[in-house]
Design an enzyme around this catalytic site. Structure first.
Site, short mmCIF file in Angstrom:
data_model
loop_
_atom_site.label_atom_id
_atom_site.label_comp_id
_atom_site.label_asym_id
_atom_site.label_seq_id
_atom_site.Cartn_x
_atom_site.Cartn_y
_atom_site.Cartn_z
N GLU A 98 -20.24 14.55 -28.16
CA GLU A 98 -20.19 14.98 -29.57
C GLU A 98 -21.48 15.72 -29.94
O GLU A 98 -21.45 16.79 -30.54
CB GLU A 98 -19.99 13.76 -30.47
CG GLU A 98 -20.10 14.04 -31.97
CD GLU A 98 -20.97 13.02 -32.67
OE1 GLU A 98 -21.98 13.46 -33.29
OE2 GLU A 98 -20.68 11.81 -32.62
N GLU A 111 -31.84 7.65 -31.37
CA GLU A 111 -30.72 7.19 -32.18
C GLU A 111 -30.32 5.77 -31.74
O GLU A 111 -30.05 4.90 -32.58
CB GLU A 111 -29.53 8.16 -32.06
CG GLU A 111 -28.39 7.80 -33.00
CD GLU A 111 -27.19 8.75 -32.90
OE1 GLU A 111 -27.20 9.64 -32.03
OE2 GLU A 111 -26.24 8.57 -33.68
#
Lengths: 423, 430
Positions: free
Chosen positions: A68, A140
């Site tokens: 993604e 992240e």
């Protein structure tokens, strides 16, 4: 395009399946100047094992999410920048079973749509850019690993399921993503980003025919069937009944998962039944919730609901509590009481009204319309029929579901306890 | 969309937006006061207590039953901080009559329900019910202490409370823990009466009903409010702050895997004109708040130092606040790059395309504001609190006129006041 009207909820849906297998949905919204487009693939964090080119392939945990991030790279630069050029706010997310790319905008809708369709369907990865992304995604992962609610959910799912890959973290770990190469990304894109495995949902004052034309022009004409997958078989019992860890939190966080047998044929009905069951049993209008709140065992942050993915379905409830074990005990005792005494008729009728109303209220959001439509399409649910399905659910249905579904052996209690001096 | 704004009773302003775009109506009632350590916690507790029970709906069960019967209408106590103001009250969202089977008048029911909660609380006229007071005090205490659970939010909270210590802006929207602990049922009841009698009140409605209808219904219910002592609303005047000699540094060490770097910048003047507000917004978009921003492209994409590094500008306080999550050892590199990007803005190293791109992003944000119930409500509450009546279209036009020179000037006026770093226990201090 074919047109479907849902007059009770004031929605009109246009839809068409293109020759290449892509499903297109359009929600015409003439009074609005904003628009929303959502392009999604039936592929998420749990699809790590798949069958392609006549063999089973194993991919690292976290690859759908990594993909993604990298899809935004194009030969001509970053697609995020192209979408922002018309002022739209673009983004993307990866769930256990879905990866979706979207933008919310006002001007330049067709230009933005063209960009969206192009960058998601045309992969462009280099080893250098993949290596660079390791740093960003590494941060992240570090960020979510410091998030107690994320830990609470991840360890609960790992405790509830023994083999189903829904138990794995969508983002993977720093270790698992270190095995991802440009080649891995090309393989997974080829396996799952085929029009026949995707859906495009659009809401706004837009021309449905033009949307279909663009999709036909940009996407591959004939891309064949996507890869097959294997989620293994699960025992109806929870893998573990308790999972716990300590973190820097002010008081304990708890989450209770209850494993169900997924209803592959009537998914929407099971979902609405599951939600009504939660409302009548532990919901904010239930006698149990009022008692737990008054005893200071739960607060307004208490949540509950039904979730399902291919091959699994579960109820989930949780919040902050000074005594998670006591909350679990009370929840079990209340299930037993309802099983013996039955549900209050008045409460049940009110909850049906309230659940219908809450569902209609959500329709204000274009994002909700598009994302729910995509999820429902992949799950083969006729989602906007919810008023009729609610209508058909009786008090006895909910009582029976409670008796059949709620078993202590199918439960896993996840707790994040305060660590040391920060408590 | 037609709009009505009226002072319907002394100190009570109604803004009603007539629109049938949405499937729901939104109604909010806010009492507005300057944030203070003294009353912050009490003000935050008042709506929570009113929400626990009234004469007609004395407990959670009867309250929930009424709302479920209204097709799942949501009526929630809200506490918000806008600039240095604290807005406390209720926010309601309910279905438009068009989507309800049979005859209904949801607006009337919702106004009456909110009136009942506000005007007829359970209690003896001197104090709220002791068991409700204890339980809501505990809930608020846990909410304040629970800030630590979300490290990003916690780091921002720690920056703001230390950077603005001694100013209203430095007070948390829920007030302080110490003041909360000393609240009693009686003191809270007094606070409730004071709010009811004196605090400026703002009512907002958006939905399919005509403004006049809303006004008449509200007057009918709220004419029971004590009148005479209510102050007219006066916005707080912010003047900004002159540059100080040195940058202040604060830190905490915690058991975490990622460091949270936050930075606070100030302007030496208040954003008291549409032009200044527009310039600040354009600067913020170019510098740190979009995926085209300098911080995103450099700190994240070019140097891979973080997953997020973004800024938000608060025009009400004339400040820019930055938030980022980084590896502990990257503290210096990240800070240097963040400041280097600001330096580029100061030297007008801004491409024409960055300016026009930022303008489009803002125009798009303003345009979509008009299309979302919640955002529209917040927009108008913000305008009320800052004493302006500019529409989103007005702001959009002002944004169009912003030049690179104006952005450059603002970047030069902006100065770094404080840095806060949440670091790991094992990592060395900075």
């Amino acid at each position: 395009m074919l047109e479907q009207n849902y007059s009770q909820i004031g929605e009109k849906v246009l839809h068409e399946k293109l020759e290449n297998g892509l499903m297109v949905y359009v929600f015409p919204k003439h009074e609005f100047s904003k628009n929303f487009a959502f392009f999604a693939t039936n592929y998420g964090g749990m699809d790590t094992k798949f069958f392609l080119d006549r063999k089973w392939q194993d991919s690292p945990m976290g690859v759908a999410h990594f993909l993604e991030h990298k899809m935004f790279d194009t030969k001509d630069g970053n697609a995020l920048q192209m979408l922002t050029a018309f002022g739209a706010s673009p983004n993307a997310f990866t769930g256990s079973a879905i990866t979706g790319y979207y933008f919310e905008g006002s001007v330049g809708f067709y230009e933005n749509l063209e960009t969206l369709l192009s960058f998601v369907s045309i992969p462009y990865f280099t080893q250098e850019s993949v290596d660079k992304e390791q740093g960003i995604i590494g941060q992240e992962i570090q960020m979510i690993e410091d998030n107690p609610n994320w830990q609470l959910y991840t360890q609960m799912m790992g405790g509830l399921y023994e083999t189903h890959p829904v138990r794995n973290s969508v983002a993977g770990t720093k270790e698992s993503i270190s095995h991802i190469t440009a080649e891995t990304l090309y393989l997974c894109h080829n396996a799952f980003y085929r029009p026949s495995n995707m859906v495009l949902c659009v809401a706004g004052d837009v021309d449905g025919e033009k949307v279909c034309e663009l999709a036909k022009k940009i996407l591959p004409k004939d891309a064949g069937a996507p890869a097959g997958r294997d989620y293994g078989t699960e025992s109806p019992k929870a893998f573990k009944s308790n999972v716990t860890q300590e973190m820097a939190v002010s008081r304990p966080l708890m989450q209770l998962g209850i494993k169900l047998i997924p209803d592959e044929k009537e998914g929407l009905r099971q979902k609405l039944l599951g939600e009504l069951l939660c409302e009548s049993w532990v919901g904010t209008s239930s006698p149990l919730y009022a008692r737990l709140y008054e005893d200071g065992l739960v607060d307004k942050g208490f949540y509950y609901g039904f979730e399902s993915y291919e091959g699994c379905a579960f109820l989930i409830m949780g919040g902050e509590s000074r005594d998670p074990e006591a909350v679990k005990k009370a929840i079990l005792a209340e299930a037993k009481r309802i099983d013996q005494e039955g549900l209050d008729e008045g409460l049940f009728l009110r909850l049906k009204k309230a659940s219908y109303g809450a569902e209609v209220r959500r329709l204000n959001s274009f994002e909700h319309l598009c994302v729910e439509q995509a999820r429902a399409y992949f799950a083969k649910e006729d989602i906007w029929n919810f008023p009729e399905v609610y209508e058909s659910i009786t008090k006895e249905d909910v009582e029976k579901a409670l008796g059949d579904w709620i078993k202590e052996e199918a439960m896993c209690l996840s707790v994040i306890a305060p660590k040391g001096a920060e408590a | 969309m037609t709009m009505l704004e009226n002072e319907i009773l002394p100190g009570i302003v109604l803004r009603a937006v007539e629109t049938s775009k949405f499937k729901t109506s939104m109604l909010s009632i806010s009492f507005i006061e300057e944030l203070s350590k003294t009353h912050g916690a009490e003000n935050a507790l008042v709506p929570a207590l009113l929400n626990r029970g009234s004469k007609k709906y004395p407990d959670m069960i009867s309250r929930a039953a009424k709302l479920d019967d209204m097709y799942g209408a949501a009526v929630e106590p809200v506490v918000r901080k806008l600039g240095s103001s604290q807005c406390v009250g209720f926010l309601a969202s309910f279905l438009d009559d068009a989507y309800i089977p049979g005859e209904s008048n949801m607006l009337k029911e919702a106004i009456e329900f909110m009136g009942e909660l506000l005007l007829n609380p359970a209690g003896d006229g001197k104090s709220f019910l002791p068991q409700y007071v204890e339980s809501e005090k505990e809930n608020l205490l846990q909410k304040i202490r629970g800030k630590i659970n979300d490290k990003q939010q916690y780091a921002m909270h720690r920056l703001i409370s230390q950077m603005f210590s001694g100013e209203s802006y430095g007070v948390d929207k829920n007030g302080g823990e110490e003041e909360l602990l000393s609240v009693t049922g009686e003191s809270l009841w007094k606070r409730y009466e004071t709010l009811l009698e004196t605090a400026p009140m703002y009512i907002y409605y958006a939905g399919s009903a005509k403004g006049e209808t809303v006004e008449a219904l509200i007057k009918e219910v709220f004419s029971a409010l004590p009148q005479g002592k209510r102050k007219a609303f006066v916005p707080i005047e912010e003047t900004g702050m002159e540059k100080q000699e040195s940058v202040r540094y604060f830190e905490d060490a915690m058991d975490v895997g990622q460091g949270k770097l936050t930075m606070g910048f100030r302007l030496p003047y208040g954003c008291d004109s549409l032009e200044k507000i527009a310039t600040l917004r354009v600067f913020n978009t170019i510098y740190g708040s979009s995926t085209k921003a300098k911080l995103f492209l450099n700190v994240r994409e070019r140097l891979s130092l973080c997953y997020y590094a973004s800024t938000m500008a608060d025009r009400m306080k004339s400040v820019v606040l930055l938030s980022s999550g980084i590896a502990f050892e990257d503290y210096e590199r990240a800070k240097d790059e963040i400041l280097a990007q600001l330096d580029d803005c100061r030297k007008a190293v801004i491409a024409e395309e960055e300016l026009s791109g930022a303008k489009l992003v803002i125009k798009n944000q303003l345009c979509t504001t008009l299309d979302a119930q919640g955002r529209l409500e917040e927009y108008w509450l913000g305008q009320m609190v800052s004493g302006t009546k500019d529409t989103a279209e007005d702001l959009s036009q002002a944004v169009e006129k912003v030049t690179i020179e104006a952005v450059q000037k603002l970047a030069n006026d902006l100065w770094l006041d404080s840095i806060y770093f949440l670091r790991g226990k094992e990592s060395a201090g900075c």
